[in-house]
Design an enzyme around this catalytic site. Structure first.
Site, PDB file in Angstrom:
ATOM      1  N   LYS A   1      -6.137  -0.670  -5.768  1.00  0.00           N
ATOM      2  CA  LYS A   1      -6.739  -0.780  -4.419  1.00  0.00           C
ATOM      3  C   LYS A   1      -6.870   0.613  -3.812  1.00  0.00           C
ATOM      4  O   LYS A   1      -7.934   0.990  -3.324  1.00  0.00           O
ATOM      5  CB  LYS A   1      -5.857  -1.634  -3.522  1.00  0.00           C
ATOM      6  CG  LYS A   1      -6.188  -1.552  -2.040  1.00  0.00           C
ATOM      7  CD  LYS A   1      -5.343  -2.442  -1.171  1.00  0.00           C
ATOM      8  CE  LYS A   1      -4.055  -1.829  -0.718  1.00  0.00           C
ATOM      9  NZ  LYS A   1      -4.139  -0.899   0.426  1.00  0.00           N
ATOM     10  N   ASN A   2      -5.796   1.395  -3.848  1.00  0.00           N
ATOM     11  CA  ASN A   2      -5.787   2.675  -3.137  1.00  0.00           C
ATOM     12  C   ASN A   2      -6.551   3.776  -3.841  1.00  0.00           C
ATOM     13  O   ASN A   2      -6.802   4.830  -3.240  1.00  0.00           O
ATOM     14  CB  ASN A   2      -4.347   3.102  -2.829  1.00  0.00           C
ATOM     15  CG  ASN A   2      -3.728   2.203  -1.767  1.00  0.00           C
ATOM     16  OD1 ASN A   2      -4.419   1.389  -1.151  1.00  0.00           O
ATOM     17  ND2 ASN A   2      -2.434   2.319  -1.581  1.00  0.00           N
TER      18      ASN A   2
ATOM     19  N   CYS B   1      -0.841  -0.111  13.067  1.00  0.00           N
ATOM     20  CA  CYS B   1      -0.639  -1.337  12.295  1.00  0.00           C
ATOM     21  C   CYS B   1       0.866  -1.580  12.271  1.00  0.00           C
ATOM     22  O   CYS B   1       1.633  -0.844  12.878  1.00  0.00           O
ATOM     23  CB  CYS B   1      -1.200  -1.184  10.892  1.00  0.00           C
ATOM     24  SG  CYS B   1      -0.186  -0.109   9.893  1.00  0.00           S
TER      25      CYS B   1
ATOM     26  N   ARG C   1       0.289   5.384  12.880  1.00  0.00           N
ATOM     27  CA  ARG C   1      -0.665   5.890  11.883  1.00  0.00           C
ATOM     28  C   ARG C   1      -1.833   6.650  12.534  1.00  0.00           C
ATOM     29  O   ARG C   1      -2.981   6.226  12.507  1.00  0.00           O
ATOM     30  CB  ARG C   1      -1.141   4.754  10.983  1.00  0.00           C
ATOM     31  CG  ARG C   1       0.060   4.144  10.266  1.00  0.00           C
ATOM     32  CD  ARG C   1      -0.309   3.089   9.295  1.00  0.00           C
ATOM     33  NE  ARG C   1      -0.884   3.674   8.074  1.00  0.00           N
ATOM     34  CZ  ARG C   1      -1.348   2.906   7.097  1.00  0.00           C
ATOM     35  NH1 ARG C   1      -1.327   1.600   7.217  1.00  0.00           N
ATOM     36  NH2 ARG C   1      -1.851   3.455   6.011  1.00  0.00           N
TER      37      ARG C   1
ATOM     38  N   ASP D   1       5.232   2.686  -0.842  1.00  0.00           N
ATOM     39  CA  ASP D   1       4.660   1.342  -1.026  1.00  0.00           C
ATOM     40  C   ASP D   1       5.500   0.450  -1.930  1.00  0.00           C
ATOM     41  O   ASP D   1       5.173  -0.719  -2.101  1.00  0.00           O
ATOM     42  CB  ASP D   1       3.233   1.441  -1.601  1.00  0.00           C
ATOM     43  CG  ASP D   1       2.285   2.043  -0.600  1.00  0.00           C
ATOM     44  OD1 ASP D   1       1.164   2.406  -0.994  1.00  0.00           O
ATOM     45  OD2 ASP D   1       2.660   2.171   0.570  1.00  0.00           O
TER      46      ASP D   1
ATOM     47  N   ARG E   1      -4.529  -8.863   0.504  1.00  0.00           N
ATOM     48  CA  ARG E   1      -5.241  -7.600   0.713  1.00  0.00           C
ATOM     49  C   ARG E   1      -5.034  -6.668  -0.470  1.00  0.00           C
ATOM     50  O   ARG E   1      -5.886  -5.849  -0.781  1.00  0.00           O
ATOM     51  CB  ARG E   1      -4.738  -6.910   1.988  1.00  0.00           C
ATOM     52  CG  ARG E   1      -5.032  -7.658   3.264  1.00  0.00           C
ATOM     53  CD  ARG E   1      -4.632  -6.846   4.464  1.00  0.00           C
ATOM     54  NE  ARG E   1      -5.162  -5.498   4.331  1.00  0.00           N
ATOM     55  CZ  ARG E   1      -4.769  -4.479   5.098  1.00  0.00           C
ATOM     56  NH1 ARG E   1      -3.867  -4.664   6.031  1.00  0.00           N
ATOM     57  NH2 ARG E   1      -5.284  -3.280   4.952  1.00  0.00           N
TER      58      ARG E   1
HETATM   59  C1  EPZ Z   1      -2.183   5.850   2.099  1.00  0.00           C
HETATM   60  O1  EPZ Z   1      -2.217   5.638   3.502  1.00  0.00           O
HETATM   61  C2  EPZ Z   1      -2.107   4.468   1.463  1.00  0.00           C
HETATM   62  N1  EPZ Z   1      -3.293   3.691   1.831  1.00  0.00           N
HETATM   63  C3  EPZ Z   1      -0.839   3.756   1.942  1.00  0.00           C
HETATM   64  O2  EPZ Z   1      -0.771   2.499   1.263  1.00  0.00           O
HETATM   65  C4  EPZ Z   1       0.377   4.597   1.546  1.00  0.00           C
HETATM   66  O3  EPZ Z   1       1.544   3.982   2.043  1.00  0.00           O
HETATM   67  C5  EPZ Z   1       0.239   6.011   2.146  1.00  0.00           C
HETATM   68  O4  EPZ Z   1      -1.020   6.606   1.717  1.00  0.00           O
HETATM   69  C6  EPZ Z   1       1.385   6.928   1.724  1.00  0.00           C
HETATM   70  O5  EPZ Z   1       1.405   7.016   0.331  1.00  0.00           O
HETATM   71  C7  EPZ Z   1      -4.447   3.893   1.143  1.00  0.00           C
HETATM   72  O6  EPZ Z   1      -4.519   4.704   0.233  1.00  0.00           O
HETATM   73  C8  EPZ Z   1      -5.620   3.047   1.544  1.00  0.00           C
HETATM   74  P1  EPZ Z   1      -0.790   9.100   4.863  1.00  0.00           P
HETATM   75  P2  EPZ Z   1      -2.533   6.874   4.509  1.00  0.00           P
HETATM   76  O7  EPZ Z   1      -1.933   9.732   5.577  1.00  0.00           O
HETATM   77  O8  EPZ Z   1      -3.520   7.784   3.877  1.00  0.00           O
HETATM   78  C9  EPZ Z   1       1.056  10.326   9.036  1.00  0.00           C
HETATM   79  C10 EPZ Z   1      -0.613   0.163   1.086  1.00  0.00           C
HETATM   80  O9  EPZ Z   1       0.319  -0.625   1.298  1.00  0.00           O
HETATM   81  N2  EPZ Z   1      -0.286  10.806   9.408  1.00  0.00           N
HETATM   82  O10 EPZ Z   1      -0.301   9.708   3.587  1.00  0.00           O
HETATM   83  O11 EPZ Z   1      -2.865   6.293   5.831  1.00  0.00           O
HETATM   84  C11 EPZ Z   1       1.121   8.812   8.880  1.00  0.00           C
HETATM   85  O12 EPZ Z   1       1.303   8.201  10.143  1.00  0.00           O
HETATM   86  C12 EPZ Z   1      -0.865   1.304   2.066  1.00  0.00           C
HETATM   87  O13 EPZ Z   1      -1.395   0.101   0.102  1.00  0.00           O
HETATM   88  C13 EPZ Z   1      -0.421  11.534  10.586  1.00  0.00           C
HETATM   89  O14 EPZ Z   1       0.534  11.780  11.316  1.00  0.00           O
HETATM   90  O15 EPZ Z   1      -1.108   7.561   4.575  1.00  0.00           O
HETATM   91  C14 EPZ Z   1       2.303   8.648   7.962  1.00  0.00           C
HETATM   92  O16 EPZ Z   1       3.485   8.679   8.729  1.00  0.00           O
HETATM   93  C15 EPZ Z   1       0.113   1.279   3.231  1.00  0.00           C
HETATM   94  N3  EPZ Z   1      -1.663  11.985  10.923  1.00  0.00           N
HETATM   95  C16 EPZ Z   1       2.228   9.886   7.069  1.00  0.00           C
HETATM   96  O17 EPZ Z   1       1.362  10.818   7.732  1.00  0.00           O
HETATM   97  C17 EPZ Z   1      -2.770  11.751  10.145  1.00  0.00           C
HETATM   98  O18 EPZ Z   1      -3.884  12.195  10.495  1.00  0.00           O
HETATM   99  C18 EPZ Z   1       1.639   9.623   5.690  1.00  0.00           C
HETATM  100  O19 EPZ Z   1       0.410   8.939   5.882  1.00  0.00           O
HETATM  101  C19 EPZ Z   1      -2.602  11.003   8.954  1.00  0.00           C
HETATM  102  C20 EPZ Z   1      -1.347  10.546   8.606  1.00  0.00           C
END
Ligand code: EPZ
Length: 427
Positions: free
Chosen positions: A22-23, A120, A125, A314, A406
């Site tokens: 998915k990711n 969410c 996020r 995850d 999902r």
């Molecule tokens: C991706 O989400 C994945 N989703 C998530 O999987 C996964 O948990 C996450 O990466 C971490 O590995 C997809 O790939 C579609 P991040 P993403 O940006 O990109 C903070 C699942 O269950 N942050 O690496 O949204 C954020 O709040 C999902 O399949 C900011 O502060 O994750 C988090 O605390 C859940 N500002 C941390 O960084 C930003 O602009 C890591 O988030 C962006 C993120």
């Protein structure tokens, strides 16, 4: 709404075939916006999130034809110059990953208007790093009335240093810098396999991205609105989180499961921790085998989630379900998201003994869990409740199972094929 009913305490045995990731699929579908020519995906997973990503492209004006061949979903995508650069709230709010249309739309049209995704269950996020990336590459970005509006006559390569690893923001930087004029050096980036696959797809389409899989990327921007396009149909890598989920379920139910169409290396830390807990894990040519039939006492193993190649956030909830029946106490530290312990309350209903404060949980293993009705709150929390139900004595009902659909393709059918007693009912 559907709910799952599980009769627990049955070891899983047999073989499971993992679906495409998915990711990995989600950002790659969005990257099709940058292609001059048709993009063909040969093995998309049949997941609501993937369907939704395709729907977003169609709503924007993309031409998409889909063909379901058994388990495989092929999709042909052509994104025309006549498409829109506006991703509306009613679409984006349903799936936060939609934010990844921002960069491709900006690069393609010189402007993009994308709704803020909103938070969410697992945290607020924010998308501030996505906005930082666009500004660093020369866009003028305003945020008003719930929308991000980005505009750039020309995107210019630059140096970008992330304060911490963000998968989505790294992917946004890659897709946008690839189209800019000049070189970008991007540091402290995501090394996740899904990010590497996105970079490889863009290189296949005509981009010039070096350093994939390392902390630093060097991108020679093509200074164009589109890339020629992929030379051949794209096959998406196996879903390492699905593979890890089945590995943990096999261990927790003391079964023996061969996980096929999986890349062991993509979840090496998880498999290492399963071995540390007393499980036999052997790599095979197209995946691995988890054998816990001999496992009398599960050794407690502490984990700390971190960006790849660390323990995947995850898989944290699934690991917690497993540790709830360990022979002793373990700690689980969630370093990625600020609120990813919602599953604790529901595991508690199954008899787990877990305390937490801030981002650290302490799991005191119990002899056994007892079935109960529980409610899924987010995708990976649902997976931990399924594992809890598979472990527990008696019947467990898991409500709001749309969360799990999902990110897991036909999970009830795959588990039934492994000997689980699990049925899907309609409320
Ligand atoms: C991706 O989400 C994945 N989703 C998530 O999987 C996964 O948990 C996450 O990466 C971490 O590995 C997809 O790939 C579609 P991040 P993403 O940006 O990109 C903070 C699942 O269950 N942050 O690496 O949204 C954020 O709040 C999902 O399949 C900011 O502060 O994750 C988090 O605390 C859940 N500002 C941390 O960084 C930003 O602009 C890591 O988030 C962006 C993120």
């Amino acid at each position: 709404m559907d709910y799952l009913v599980i009769e627990g305490s049955r070891p899983l045995n047999g073989t499971v075939e993992i679906s495409a990731s998915k990711n990995a699929a989600l950002p790659m579908i969005m990257a099709a916006i940058l292609s001059e020519n048709e993009v063909i995906f040969s093995n998309l997973p049949r997941l609501t999130d993937v369907d939704f990503a395709i729907r977003i492209l169609v709503e924007l004006g993309g031409k998409v034809s889909m063909n379901r061949e058994g388990d495989h979903l092929t999709a042909k995508i052509k994104f025309p110059d006549s498409a829109s650069f506006v991703a509306p709230y009613e679409l984006v709010r349903k799936m936060r990953a939609s934010i990844s249309v921002l960069g491709p739309l900006l690069a393609r049209f010189g402007k993009a208007k994308v709704s803020l995704p909103g938070g969410c269950a697992i945290g607020s996020r924010p998308v501030d790093l996505h906005i930082m990336v666009m500004e660093k590459l020369g866009a003028k970005v305003t945020v008003e009335e719930g929308y991000i509006f980005a505009e750039a006559e020309k995107l210019k390569g630059t140096e970008i240093v992330f304060p911490f690893v963000s998968v989505g923001a790294t992917q946004a930087a890659i897709m946008t810098a690839a189209m800019a004029e000049g070189v970008s050096v991007i540091r402290n980036v995501s090394m996740e396999p899904e990010t590497v696959e996105l970079g490889k797809m863009l290189n296949d389409m005509g981009a010039k991205i070096d350093g994939l899989g390392t902390e630093t990327l060097t991108i020679h921007g093509v200074n164009k609105r589109t890339l020629p396009g992929p030379k051949s149909p794209i096959s998406v890598i196996p879903d390492r989180i699905e593979a890890g989920t089945f590995a943990v379920a096999a261990a927790a139910t003391r079964g023996r499961v061969e996980v096929k169409n999986a890349v062991a290396e993509h979840i090496e830390i998880l498999l290492y921790n399963l071995r540390e807990s007393g499980v036999i894990v052997e790599n095979t040519k197209d995946g691995f085998i988890v054998d816990a039939r001999h496992l009398k006492k599960i050794k407690p193993v502490d984990i700390i989630t971190s960006p790849y190649p660390g323990f995947p956030t995850d898989l944290q909830a699934q690991w917690m379900a497993y540790m709830s029946i360990a022979d002793g106490t373990s700690t689980i530290s969630e370093k990625i998201f600020e609120n990813r312990f919602i599953h604790i309350g529901e595991l508690f209903r199954l008899g787990a003994r877990i305390k937490y404060s801030g981002n650290k949980a302490t799991v005191q293993g119990v002899e056994r869990l007892k079935g109960a009705p529980v409610m899924a709150t987010d995708l990976r929390a649902s997976a931990s409740l399924v594992i809890g139900g598979l472990i527990a004595e008696g019947t467990t009902e898991i409500h709001r199972v749309y969360h799990i659909d999902r990110g897991y393709e036909r999970i009830d059918q795959k588990l039934t094929a492994l000997g689980a007693k699990i049925v899907r009912n309609r409320e």
